[in-house]
Design a protein around this motif. Structure first.
Motif, PDB file in Angstrom:
ATOM      1  N   CYS A 104       5.159  -1.123 -11.820  1.00  0.00           N
ATOM      2  CA  CYS A 104       4.980  -1.091 -12.864  1.00  0.00           C
ATOM      3  C   CYS A 104       6.097  -1.557 -13.894  1.00  0.00           C
ATOM      4  O   CYS A 104       6.058  -2.291 -14.901  1.00  0.00           O
ATOM      5  CB  CYS A 104       4.838   0.422 -13.304  1.00  0.00           C
ATOM      6  N   LEU A 105       7.450  -1.432 -13.442  1.00  0.00           N
ATOM      7  CA  LEU A 105       8.512  -1.802 -14.276  1.00  0.00           C
ATOM      8  C   LEU A 105       8.655  -3.301 -14.263  1.00  0.00           C
ATOM      9  O   LEU A 105       9.209  -3.890 -15.179  1.00  0.00           O
ATOM     10  CB  LEU A 105       9.767  -1.075 -13.750  1.00  0.00           C
ATOM     11  N   ALA A 106       8.101  -3.939 -13.164  1.00  0.00           N
ATOM     12  CA  ALA A 106       7.982  -5.336 -12.946  1.00  0.00           C
ATOM     13  C   ALA A 106       6.962  -5.849 -13.576  1.00  0.00           C
ATOM     14  O   ALA A 106       6.864  -7.282 -13.489  1.00  0.00           O
ATOM     15  CB  ALA A 106       8.265  -5.857 -11.431  1.00  0.00           C
ATOM     16  N   GLY A 107       6.223  -5.501 -14.138  1.00  0.00           N
ATOM     17  CA  GLY A 107       4.841  -5.759 -14.872  1.00  0.00           C
ATOM     18  C   GLY A 107       3.750  -6.062 -13.937  1.00  0.00           C
ATOM     19  O   GLY A 107       2.766  -6.681 -14.336  1.00  0.00           O
ATOM     20  N   ARG A 108       3.846  -5.546 -12.654  1.00  0.00           N
ATOM     21  CA  ARG A 108       2.829  -5.587 -11.988  1.00  0.00           C
ATOM     22  C   ARG A 108       1.851  -4.439 -11.689  1.00  0.00           C
ATOM     23  O   ARG A 108       1.795  -3.496 -10.541  1.00  0.00           O
ATOM     24  CB  ARG A 108       3.377  -6.066 -10.302  1.00  0.00           C
ATOM     25  N   ARG A 109       1.477  -3.876 -12.857  1.00  0.00           N
ATOM     26  CA  ARG A 109       0.780  -2.702 -13.021  1.00  0.00           C
ATOM     27  C   ARG A 109      -0.244  -2.564 -12.120  1.00  0.00           C
ATOM     28  O   ARG A 109      -0.561  -1.384 -11.627  1.00  0.00           O
ATOM     29  CB  ARG A 109       0.375  -2.320 -14.374  1.00  0.00           C
ATOM     30  N   HIS A 110      -1.048  -3.462 -11.667  1.00  0.00           N
ATOM     31  CA  HIS A 110      -2.088  -3.300 -10.889  1.00  0.00           C
ATOM     32  C   HIS A 110      -1.795  -2.850  -9.412  1.00  0.00           C
ATOM     33  O   HIS A 110      -2.826  -2.586  -8.274  1.00  0.00           O
ATOM     34  CB  HIS A 110      -2.985  -4.656 -10.857  1.00  0.00           C
ATOM     35  N   LEU A 111      -0.383  -3.081  -9.196  1.00  0.00           N
ATOM     36  CA  LEU A 111       0.126  -2.698  -7.889  1.00  0.00           C
ATOM     37  C   LEU A 111       0.698  -1.340  -7.778  1.00  0.00           C
ATOM     38  O   LEU A 111       1.236  -0.699  -6.532  1.00  0.00           O
ATOM     39  CB  LEU A 111       1.042  -3.530  -7.304  1.00  0.00           C
ATOM     40  N   CYS A 112       0.366  -0.534  -8.743  1.00  0.00           N
ATOM     41  CA  CYS A 112       1.253   0.701  -9.022  1.00  0.00           C
ATOM     42  C   CYS A 112       0.582   1.672  -7.722  1.00  0.00           C
ATOM     43  O   CYS A 112      -0.638   1.680  -7.378  1.00  0.00           O
ATOM     44  CB  CYS A 112       0.694   1.399 -10.265  1.00  0.00           C
ATOM     45  N   ARG A 113       1.614   2.227  -7.090  1.00  0.00           N
ATOM     46  CA  ARG A 113       1.147   3.063  -5.779  1.00  0.00           C
ATOM     47  C   ARG A 113       0.609   4.629  -6.361  1.00  0.00           C
ATOM     48  O   ARG A 113      -0.223   5.316  -5.654  1.00  0.00           O
ATOM     49  CB  ARG A 113       2.356   3.374  -5.014  1.00  0.00           C
ATOM     50  N   ALA A 114       0.886   4.970  -7.667  1.00  0.00           N
ATOM     51  CA  ALA A 114       0.314   6.333  -8.119  1.00  0.00           C
ATOM     52  C   ALA A 114      -0.683   6.171  -9.115  1.00  0.00           C
ATOM     53  O   ALA A 114      -1.071   6.936 -10.053  1.00  0.00           O
ATOM     54  CB  ALA A 114       1.528   6.964  -8.959  1.00  0.00           C
ATOM     55  N   THR A 115      -1.509   4.804  -9.084  1.00  0.00           N
ATOM     56  CA  THR A 115      -2.795   4.916  -9.760  1.00  0.00           C
ATOM     57  C   THR A 115      -3.659   6.159  -9.685  1.00  0.00           C
ATOM     58  O   THR A 115      -4.147   6.517  -8.661  1.00  0.00           O
ATOM     59  CB  THR A 115      -3.701   3.748  -9.543  1.00  0.00           C
ATOM     60  N   VAL A 116      -4.211   6.499 -10.998  1.00  0.00           N
ATOM     61  CA  VAL A 116      -5.292   7.540 -11.137  1.00  0.00           C
ATOM     62  C   VAL A 116      -6.496   6.616 -11.789  1.00  0.00           C
ATOM     63  O   VAL A 116      -6.339   6.116 -12.548  1.00  0.00           O
ATOM     64  CB  VAL A 116      -4.584   8.636 -12.010  1.00  0.00           C
ATOM     65  N   GLY A 117      -7.600   7.006 -11.047  1.00  0.00           N
ATOM     66  CA  GLY A 117      -8.750   6.465 -11.581  1.00  0.00           C
ATOM     67  C   GLY A 117      -9.542   7.166 -12.532  1.00  0.00           C
ATOM     68  O   GLY A 117      -9.797   8.371 -12.149  1.00  0.00           O
ATOM     69  N   LEU A 118      -9.979   6.637 -13.673  1.00  0.00           N
ATOM     70  CA  LEU A 118     -10.994   7.170 -14.590  1.00  0.00           C
ATOM     71  C   LEU A 118     -12.288   7.410 -13.893  1.00  0.00           C
ATOM     72  O   LEU A 118     -12.830   6.651 -13.144  1.00  0.00           O
ATOM     73  CB  LEU A 118     -11.159   6.142 -15.898  1.00  0.00           C
ATOM     74  N   GLY A 119     -12.743   8.779 -13.901  1.00  0.00           N
ATOM     75  CA  GLY A 119     -13.951   9.212 -13.462  1.00  0.00           C
ATOM     76  C   GLY A 119     -13.869   9.431 -11.820  1.00  0.00           C
ATOM     77  O   GLY A 119     -14.859   9.816 -11.106  1.00  0.00           O
ATOM     78  N   VAL A 120     -12.573   9.401 -11.414  1.00  0.00           N
ATOM     79  CA  VAL A 120     -12.312   9.842 -10.024  1.00  0.00           C
ATOM     80  C   VAL A 120     -11.083  10.898  -9.910  1.00  0.00           C
ATOM     81  O   VAL A 120     -11.365  11.821  -9.368  1.00  0.00           O
ATOM     82  CB  VAL A 120     -11.990   8.602  -9.292  1.00  0.00           C
TER      83      VAL A 120
END
Length: 342
Positions: free
Chosen positions: A99-115
């Motif tokens: 996230c800090l490097a601008g690669r937010r799609h690779l965040c390990r702590a992603t939370v899914g909307l509706g999930v």
């Protein structure tokens, strides 16, 4: 407000009254206009093994939507009531290395909307402003409702250069269909789509596939011969999660070919790693969308004339959600839309 809720830990969804979502200082409250039904929603409705391990009830489901902004938190400055918006359904931590490097799609702590949190199958949804995409050019509401899966298709299809390349797409589900349209629009020479549903293969032809193969009757190698390809496909887009599909794709790639994989297998399976090594094939896993480069690409593709209308084959009122989900689960059509204003 009315919302479609996974109320109990059992098969089914329930259209019930729930409180409107809260709006924090950095949030946006959105009146939902239309939503798209995703395979994830089908898993949750069916209450399969993945859903049982992943979902905590009760939960408002859904993550594909378009709506109108009705309120914003005090810290939101660039989004205003009346804006037409869709939402990035992956909420990231903002603090990890990626996230800090601008690669937010690779965040390990992603939370899914509706999930992992209440979703968009409701009259209203609240999202952080950083997850809200404002449609600043005119876009059809049905298409705006499916920007999330459209983004999956764009992220996968544009992972490798396509101009003048021969592209094989395994799986003619909605995302595979959109990927075919993107690949053709982006300059691929041949776009070949495989499936076992003749209805979906017909849709693939409408969306830009030069050759649509029913692999229950015709092999990919036969398709190669029909097109006069001597060395195999340059780019593969695996959209099915089917073991046989990936194995056949690998067997029909040119040396140095590149494969982007979005299809999610249900379990582990063997592949011919010797062929991958000796043919120097590149495999790339795809999950979600690049934030927000993919969103820019989606908008520009539509501005450039990409037509996704054929991929939408079902439209229902949210009150008819049972029929809509049955349509989506049938495996013969494209995207199914729920109208929350009807």
């Amino acid at each position: 407000m009315k919302a479609l809720v996974k109320q109990k830990a059992e098969p089914g969804l329930w259209l019930i009254d729930v409180p409107e979502p809260a709006v924090g200082p950095g949030d946006v409250l959105i009146k939902v206009l239309r939503t798209g039904i995703c395979g994830t929603d089908l898993h949750i409705r069916n209450w399969d093994g993945w859903a049982q391990q992943t979902i905590s009830t009760p939960l408002v489901v859904g993550h594909e939507f378009v709506g109108e902004v009705v309120d914003t938190g005090r810290d939101v400055t660039d989004i205003k009531p009346g804006d037409l918006v869709s939402g990035e359904g992956h909420l990231v931590c903002g603090k990890c290395r990626n996230c800090l490097a601008g690669r937010r799609h690779l965040c390990r702590a992603t939370v899914g909307l509706g999930v992992g949190r209440d979703g968009a199958f409701a009259e209203y949804v609240s999202l952080p402003a950083s997850n809200v995409w404002v449609h600043r050019v005119q876009v059809d509401l049905d298409v705006a409702a499916i920007f999330d899966p459209f983004g999956n298709a764009v992220h996968t299809a544009l992972s490798f250069p396509l101009v003048n390349e021969d592209v094989l797409i395994t799986g003619a589900g909605p995302i595979g269909l959109m990927a075919a349209a993107v690949a053709k629009h982006a300059g691929a020479r041949h776009v070949v789509v495989t499936d076992v549903s003749e209805e979906r293969l017909d849709l693939a032809r409408k969306l830009g596939a030069g050759l649509a193969l029913d692999v229950s009757r015709t092999t990919i190698a036969d398709g190669q011969r029909e097109l006069g390809l001597r060395e195999g496909f340059d780019v593969g887009l695996e959209m099915s999660g089917n073991p046989a599909a990936l194995r056949e794709m690998i067997a029909n790639m040119t040396h140095g070919g590149k494969i982007a994989m979005l299809g999610l297998p249900a379990e582990e399976f063997p592949v011919d790693w010797a062929r991958i090594v000796t043919s120097m094939i590149t495999l790339k896993g795809i999950y979600g969308r690049e934030m927000y480069e993919t969103w820019y690409a989606m908008t520009v593709l539509l501005e450039g004339g990409l037509d996704l209308a054929p991929v939408i084959t079902g439209r229902y009122s949210h009150r008819d959600h049972e029929a809509a989900f049955a349509d989506a689960a049938g495996g013969k059509g494209g995207k199914v839309i729920l109208d929350w204003t009807a």
